[in-house]
Design an enzyme around this catalytic site. Structure first.
Site, PDB file in Angstrom:
ATOM      1  N   GLY A  78      52.199 -49.053 -12.830  1.00 36.88           N
ATOM      2  CA  GLY A  78      53.359 -48.924 -13.694  1.00 36.88           C
ATOM      3  C   GLY A  78      53.611 -47.461 -14.028  1.00 36.88           C
ATOM      4  O   GLY A  78      52.703 -46.625 -13.951  1.00 36.88           O
ATOM      5  N   CYS A  79      54.837 -47.149 -14.410  1.00 37.26           N
ATOM      6  CA  CYS A  79      55.194 -45.748 -14.673  1.00 37.26           C
ATOM      7  C   CYS A  79      54.451 -45.188 -15.885  1.00 37.26           C
ATOM      8  O   CYS A  79      53.813 -44.134 -15.810  1.00 37.26           O
ATOM      9  CB  CYS A  79      56.704 -45.603 -14.837  1.00 37.26           C
ATOM     10  SG  CYS A  79      57.457 -46.736 -16.027  1.00 37.26           S
ATOM     11  N   TYR A  80      54.520 -45.903 -17.013  1.00 30.84           N
ATOM     12  CA  TYR A  80      53.782 -45.448 -18.196  1.00 30.84           C
ATOM     13  C   TYR A  80      52.286 -45.407 -17.905  1.00 30.84           C
ATOM     14  O   TYR A  80      51.576 -44.485 -18.329  1.00 30.84           O
ATOM     15  CB  TYR A  80      54.032 -46.374 -19.386  1.00 30.84           C
ATOM     16  CG  TYR A  80      55.404 -46.314 -19.975  1.00 30.84           C
ATOM     17  CD1 TYR A  80      55.926 -45.125 -20.496  1.00 30.84           C
ATOM     18  CD2 TYR A  80      56.196 -47.468 -20.061  1.00 30.84           C
ATOM     19  CE1 TYR A  80      57.184 -45.093 -21.074  1.00 30.84           C
ATOM     20  CE2 TYR A  80      57.446 -47.433 -20.642  1.00 30.84           C
ATOM     21  CZ  TYR A  80      57.942 -46.243 -21.141  1.00 30.84           C
ATOM     22  OH  TYR A  80      59.194 -46.207 -21.717  1.00 30.84           O
TER      23      TYR A  80
END
Length: 313
Positions: free
Chosen positions: A115-117
């Site tokens: 995921g990006c975060y």
């Protein structure tokens, strides 16, 4: 012979960005399902099993369904959904995580794209746990800003609407129930026994994010000031072209923009603060190293291509 690639869910933001990065590569053959059959199970099954490598850019349930359709033992999968990031039998697609991770990805049949975060958080915290600066049971907070493209096509349409809600003009906190879908991987891959206290915000710009982890020096298991941590990160990520540790004094302006890496596939690390208080910050494009760029990087590793092929550093 060209490598056959199928993007299941190419109509979404991540899928479109992956396709854009692959479209000019002559060694690849992109398999495209007819628009009117993209939800036809039999047609999807045919394409999933015809490909050498499949990208899944789907909601979690649909991603699990797609994996179950694959009976070709030679088809390899990169799943961009949340479905398999902590699942047994899947390799986490963050090559820079630790020594040997890149080799695991190269050999894997099933890779879960981060995921990006989570990418921003793990890049900061995993080295500290592995290096003994943070104990696994440390209680950690995390704050993050993201461009609205990370929220998908519906949010993109909302932010682009001429008569949009004035609330969209300001940053908006969300995940207020403290159960954001990235939390399991953030804890597990960073090596923490407790999920971080996570405060994400969506903002009025398209692409880019910063992920910040504030720490009191007293929280650290080993004494360290900003210079010492900066040197530690530089050694940990030495030779990693996609991760760049920024020198002391950066950013020179004293302001750290979240959209400076839009369109690029790298991640930057900043260590700010003083001997008593620290702020660790990662900056990346939520659609680059935070999604599609990372997926293509993983594909390159799996296919034995130069890692930077088709990507913007």
């Amino acid at each position: 012979m060209k490598t056959k690639i199928f993007i299941d869910g190419r109509e979404g933001t991540t899928g479109l960005q992956i396709e854009e990065r692959l479209s000019r590569r002559e060694e690849l053959e992109l398999l495209r399902i007819d628009e009117d059959k993209r939800k036809d199970a039999d047609e999807r099954r045919k394409f999933l099993n015809a490909a050498d490598l499949v990208f899944l850019c789907l909601p979690d349930a649909a991603a699990k369904e797609a994996v179950a359709m694959i009976d070709n033992p030679n088809t390899r999968v990169i799943d961009a959904s949340t479905a398999h990031r902590t699942a047994p039998g899947w390799t986490y697609g963050f090559p820079e995580l630790e020594k040997g991770q890149r080799e695991k990805i190269a050999a894997a049949k099933r890779v879960a794209n981060p995921g990006c975060y989570a990418t921003g958080f793990i890049a900061l915290v995993a080295p500290l746990v592995r290096g003994g600066f943070l104990l696994p049971d440390a209680l950690v907070s995390c704050h993050a800003l993201s461009g609205y493209t990370g929220a998908g096509k519906k949010a993109i349409a909302q932010y682009g609407a001429p008569d949009r809600d004035p609330e969209l003009d300001s940053p908006r906190q969300y995940g207020l129930g403290l159960s954001h879908k990235h939390l399991p991987e953030m804890a597990a891959l960073a090596g923490l026994t407790h999920k971080p206290l996570f405060n994400p915000m969506i903002c009025d710009y398209p692409q880019g994010m910063t992920v910040s982890v504030p720490l009191f020096s007293a929280q650290l298991n080993r004494a360290a000031d900003p210079d010492a941590l900066r040197a530690f990160y530089a050694e940990y990520y030495a030779g990693q072209p996609f991760i760049r540790v920024q020198p002391a004094g950066e950013p020179a302006s004293g302001f750290l923009g979240a959209n400076n890496l839009a369109g690029r596939d790298i991640l930057e690390i900043f260590v700010c603060g003083n001997a008593e208080q620290l702020t660790l910050i990662s900056r990346l494009d939520n659609l680059g190293k935070g999604a599609s760029g990372a997926a293509v990087q993983n594909m390159n590793i799996m296919l034995g291509c130069p890692e930077e092929t088709g990507l913007t550093l």
